[in-house]
Each structure stands twice: as structure tokens, then as C-alpha cells.
Design an enzyme around this catalytic site. Sequence first.
Site, PDB file in Angstrom:
ATOM      1  N   GLY A  65       0.816  -1.218   0.000  1.00  0.00           N
ATOM      2  CA  GLY A  65       0.000   0.000   0.000  1.00  0.00           C
ATOM      3  C   GLY A  65       0.842   1.258   0.000  1.00  0.00           C
ATOM      4  O   GLY A  65       2.025   1.217  -0.324  1.00  0.00           O
ATOM      5  N   HIS A  81       2.078   4.585  -5.079  1.00  0.00           N
ATOM      6  CA  HIS A  81       2.590   5.692  -5.878  1.00  0.00           C
ATOM      7  C   HIS A  81       2.661   5.219  -7.332  1.00  0.00           C
ATOM      8  O   HIS A  81       2.294   4.074  -7.642  1.00  0.00           O
ATOM      9  CB  HIS A  81       3.945   6.163  -5.342  1.00  0.00           C
ATOM     10  CG  HIS A  81       4.935   5.042  -5.142  1.00  0.00           C
ATOM     11  ND1 HIS A  81       5.417   4.287  -6.190  1.00  0.00           N
ATOM     12  CD2 HIS A  81       5.510   4.531  -4.021  1.00  0.00           C
ATOM     13  CE1 HIS A  81       6.261   3.387  -5.728  1.00  0.00           C
ATOM     14  NE2 HIS A  81       6.328   3.501  -4.414  1.00  0.00           N
ATOM     15  N   GLU A  82       3.180   6.086  -8.188  1.00  0.00           N
ATOM     16  CA  GLU A  82       3.228   5.773  -9.626  1.00  0.00           C
ATOM     17  C   GLU A  82       3.970   4.463  -9.926  1.00  0.00           C
ATOM     18  O   GLU A  82       3.673   3.794 -10.915  1.00  0.00           O
ATOM     19  CB  GLU A  82       3.907   6.916 -10.391  1.00  0.00           C
ATOM     20  CG  GLU A  82       2.964   7.934 -10.964  1.00  0.00           C
ATOM     21  CD  GLU A  82       1.884   7.344 -11.881  1.00  0.00           C
ATOM     22  OE1 GLU A  82       2.234   6.603 -12.814  1.00  0.00           O
ATOM     23  OE2 GLU A  82       0.700   7.617 -11.650  1.00  0.00           O
ATOM     24  N   HIS A 105       3.961   1.638  -8.100  1.00  0.00           N
ATOM     25  CA  HIS A 105       2.983   0.563  -7.937  1.00  0.00           C
ATOM     26  C   HIS A 105       1.972   0.580  -9.092  1.00  0.00           C
ATOM     27  O   HIS A 105       1.623  -0.466  -9.642  1.00  0.00           O
ATOM     28  CB  HIS A 105       2.177   0.749  -6.643  1.00  0.00           C
ATOM     29  CG  HIS A 105       2.981   0.705  -5.379  1.00  0.00           C
ATOM     30  ND1 HIS A 105       3.184   1.812  -4.598  1.00  0.00           N
ATOM     31  CD2 HIS A 105       3.621  -0.309  -4.754  1.00  0.00           C
ATOM     32  CE1 HIS A 105       3.894   1.480  -3.527  1.00  0.00           C
ATOM     33  NE2 HIS A 105       4.186   0.203  -3.603  1.00  0.00           N
ATOM     34  N   LYS A 111      12.937  -1.910  -8.712  1.00  0.00           N
ATOM     35  CA  LYS A 111      13.524  -1.114  -7.621  1.00  0.00           C
ATOM     36  C   LYS A 111      13.981  -2.015  -6.477  1.00  0.00           C
ATOM     37  O   LYS A 111      15.008  -1.794  -5.875  1.00  0.00           O
ATOM     38  CB  LYS A 111      12.508  -0.091  -7.104  1.00  0.00           C
ATOM     39  CG  LYS A 111      13.184   1.120  -6.532  1.00  0.00           C
ATOM     40  CD  LYS A 111      12.508   1.738  -5.355  1.00  0.00           C
ATOM     41  CE  LYS A 111      12.445   0.899  -4.172  1.00  0.00           C
ATOM     42  NZ  LYS A 111      11.935   1.434  -2.966  1.00  0.00           N
ATOM     43  N   SER A 130       9.250   5.660  -3.761  1.00  0.00           N
ATOM     44  CA  SER A 130       9.162   4.698  -2.671  1.00  0.00           C
ATOM     45  C   SER A 130       8.146   5.212  -1.665  1.00  0.00           C
ATOM     46  O   SER A 130       8.039   6.426  -1.438  1.00  0.00           O
ATOM     47  CB  SER A 130      10.524   4.562  -1.990  1.00  0.00           C
ATOM     48  OG  SER A 130      10.374   3.984  -0.708  1.00  0.00           O
ATOM     49  N   SER A 131       7.410   4.287  -1.068  1.00  0.00           N
ATOM     50  CA  SER A 131       6.443   4.697  -0.036  1.00  0.00           C
ATOM     51  C   SER A 131       7.163   5.359   1.121  1.00  0.00           C
ATOM     52  O   SER A 131       6.569   6.129   1.879  1.00  0.00           O
ATOM     53  CB  SER A 131       5.668   3.477   0.478  1.00  0.00           C
ATOM     54  OG  SER A 131       5.083   2.791  -0.590  1.00  0.00           O
TER      55      SER A 131
HETATM   56  P1  AMP Z   1       5.995  -2.321  -1.693  1.00  0.00           P
HETATM   57  O1  AMP Z   1       4.621  -1.773  -1.510  1.00  0.00           O
HETATM   58  O2  AMP Z   1       7.083  -1.381  -1.322  1.00  0.00           O
HETATM   59  O3  AMP Z   1       6.149  -3.701  -1.090  1.00  0.00           O
HETATM   60  O4  AMP Z   1       6.161  -2.537  -3.253  1.00  0.00           O
HETATM   61  C1  AMP Z   1       5.253  -3.320  -3.981  1.00  0.00           C
HETATM   62  C2  AMP Z   1       5.803  -3.540  -5.362  1.00  0.00           C
HETATM   63  O5  AMP Z   1       5.984  -2.286  -6.015  1.00  0.00           O
HETATM   64  C3  AMP Z   1       7.173  -4.231  -5.321  1.00  0.00           C
HETATM   65  O6  AMP Z   1       7.242  -5.192  -6.357  1.00  0.00           O
HETATM   66  C4  AMP Z   1       8.110  -3.072  -5.590  1.00  0.00           C
HETATM   67  O7  AMP Z   1       9.323  -3.453  -6.197  1.00  0.00           O
HETATM   68  C5  AMP Z   1       7.282  -2.216  -6.532  1.00  0.00           C
HETATM   69  N1  AMP Z   1       7.792  -0.839  -6.555  1.00  0.00           N
HETATM   70  C6  AMP Z   1       8.045  -0.044  -5.489  1.00  0.00           C
HETATM   71  N2  AMP Z   1       8.561   1.132  -5.885  1.00  0.00           N
HETATM   72  C7  AMP Z   1       8.681   1.062  -7.235  1.00  0.00           C
HETATM   73  C8  AMP Z   1       9.159   1.961  -8.236  1.00  0.00           C
HETATM   74  N3  AMP Z   1       9.636   3.166  -7.937  1.00  0.00           N
HETATM   75  N4  AMP Z   1       9.107   1.558  -9.523  1.00  0.00           N
HETATM   76  C9  AMP Z   1       8.626   0.337  -9.849  1.00  0.00           C
HETATM   77  N5  AMP Z   1       8.154  -0.549  -8.953  1.00  0.00           N
HETATM   78  C10 AMP Z   1       8.175  -0.195  -7.655  1.00  0.00           C
END
Ligand code: AMP
Length: 290
Positions: free
Chosen positions: A31, A34-35, A37, A154, A190-191
Site C-alpha cells: 500500500g 505511488h506511480e 505501484h 527497484k 518509494s512509499s
Molecule cells: P511495496 O509496496 O514497497 O512492497 O512494493 C510493492 C511492489 O511495487 C514491489 O514489487 C516493488 O518493487 C514495486 N515498486 C516499489 N517502488 C517502485 C518503483 N519506484 N518503480 C517500480 N516498482 C516499484
Amino acid sequence: MKVITGPAHFQKIMEKLREQGKTLGFVPTMGALHEGHLELVRRSCRQNDVTAVSIFVNPAQFGPKEDFSRYPRPLKRDKALLRQVGADYLFLPSVEAMYPAQPGLIVDWSQGSASDLAKRYCGRSRPGHFRGVLTVCAKLFNLARPHRVYLGAKDYQQTVVLSRLIGDLHMGIRMVRVPTVRDPDGLALSSRNVYLSAEERQRALVIPRVLAGLRTAVAAGRGTLPALLTNARRELARAVDRVDYLEAADGETLEPLRKARKNMVILTACFVGKTRLIDNVIIPAFRRHV
Ligand code: AMP
């Protein structure tokens, strides 16, 4: 978009769709979307009949001193964004539903090269992190049983760890690694970027700058790889509060490299203030070995 909280209910819906011959895309997230995700979700919507997204802040992948309790959870906004990009299902389980038995089954490697992989780079400073990721993704993938899963480049090490999970457990899921989405100034989305003050955010820009510089230098064969990395670490250290690591690795296995080679990735994690930021650059080809 349908919101589902029960694991068994989610599994049943996915199973039914599969029986109907639909292709299923799955995007696991924590959750605070951002762009980056949303790009994964868009990609899944283009390539599959049905796209399911999960939002689950997984306690098992956070260390005791990490940010589990203060991790951002803007659920209303997340739902609106997912509707906008066309997700079909949102799986939103509780911690109790995902971990019904305590202590429950843990997915991990006991030894060997895969276990080394989970202990290197981010695994070294976040012990147990990949165990938590493996465990939750084994559950999530088993619930969704998608044709394709969408992961961001990322979190490069995570993509390698999870592709091993998929292979070892014969899950038959195709992993799609989506390129990192960045802000116009280069910072990887990044979140956790919301934790940064304006001044910290400005200093964090050194990370994409140094990585881009390394890509150019390696491609041009400018200096040996260890020397380039040493210089780059110094440049990072001048702006960030702590360089956790900056390493070059094979793009497929993540074995550390001392000499540049085709399909190489340079990975870094740096602390800016109290926030730990990760980023990487993929170097597909270069002029000569350095
Ligand atoms: P997270 O919510 O941080 O666990 O991320 C969920 C998914 O989104 C994971 O597969 C991350 O690698 C991907 N993600 C996070 N940030 C980025 C980004 N800047 N560009 C592309 N994918 C991302």
C-alpha cells in the site's frame, strides 16, 4: 473493483476466474501506493484479463526496530488510485487471517547459494527480512495462483529471491520485472520517501546521480570496477548519512562481481536521516571488461 478480505474467499474467486479461462495478473504491495505501484498494475491490466492487487503490510518482513507500526496506510486514497488504473480485485487481508497459526510455517533456505543470496546486500542489514518476504509471498501466490506476478526492479534483490521461490516450489508463475519509476529529478519512487524532509530529499538525489554515473563509466570502460565502486561509495558518503552498501552483482544470480560483465546490476542502500533508501542500476552491456 471488488475488495476482498478473506483469504479463502479470494482464492475461490481467483480459482473460478481461472476455470473460466481468464488470465490472471497479480500485484503484491504494502500500500501507500505511488506511480511505481500503479505502473505494475497498468502493466498487469494490459497483459491479463483480470488483475488482482494485494495490500498487506507484512509484519514478518520488518525488523523489531523498523517502521512497521508507522508505515503509511492511506487506504482510502489507495483504493481510489487502484480504481482509476483499472484493478479488478483488491485483496486486503488482516494479519490474523494471513498468519492463522502462530508460530506458523516459515519459508526460508537453510543453506547453500540461495541462502547466501538472502543474507547479502539488504539481507545483511535486515536479518529475517527475506524470510518474511518469502513466507508472505508463498501464501499470497498460493492464494491468487496467478499466471503472472508483477514486481518492481527497484527491489531488485526481492525479484531474484522471489523468482527462486517460484522456481523451487514449481508454482508455474511468470514473473514480470517492471523498470523502476522515478520522480523527474531521478529519485526512485518509494512509499518511504514521505519520511524525508525537504533537505534530506535533496541530499538523497546523490543516489540516482551516482548510479547513473557508474552506468556511464562502466559502459565506457573508464577504470576498474572496484576503483569505480570505491569512488562512488565516497561520493555517496559525502551526501548521505550512511552508505549501507554499494555493490556490483550478476544480474541473474546476484553473485558479487569484481569484474564488470554483461547483465550486471549495481545495488545500493543508503540512510538519509533515519530513512533507508534502496536503488540500483542495470548495466546490460558495456564496451570492454574493466
Ligand atoms: P511495496 O509496496 O514497497 O512492497 O512494493 C510493492 C511492489 O511495487 C514491489 O514489487 C516493488 O518493487 C514495486 N515498486 C516499489 N517502488 C517502485 C518503483 N519506484 N518503480 C517500480 N516498482 C516499484
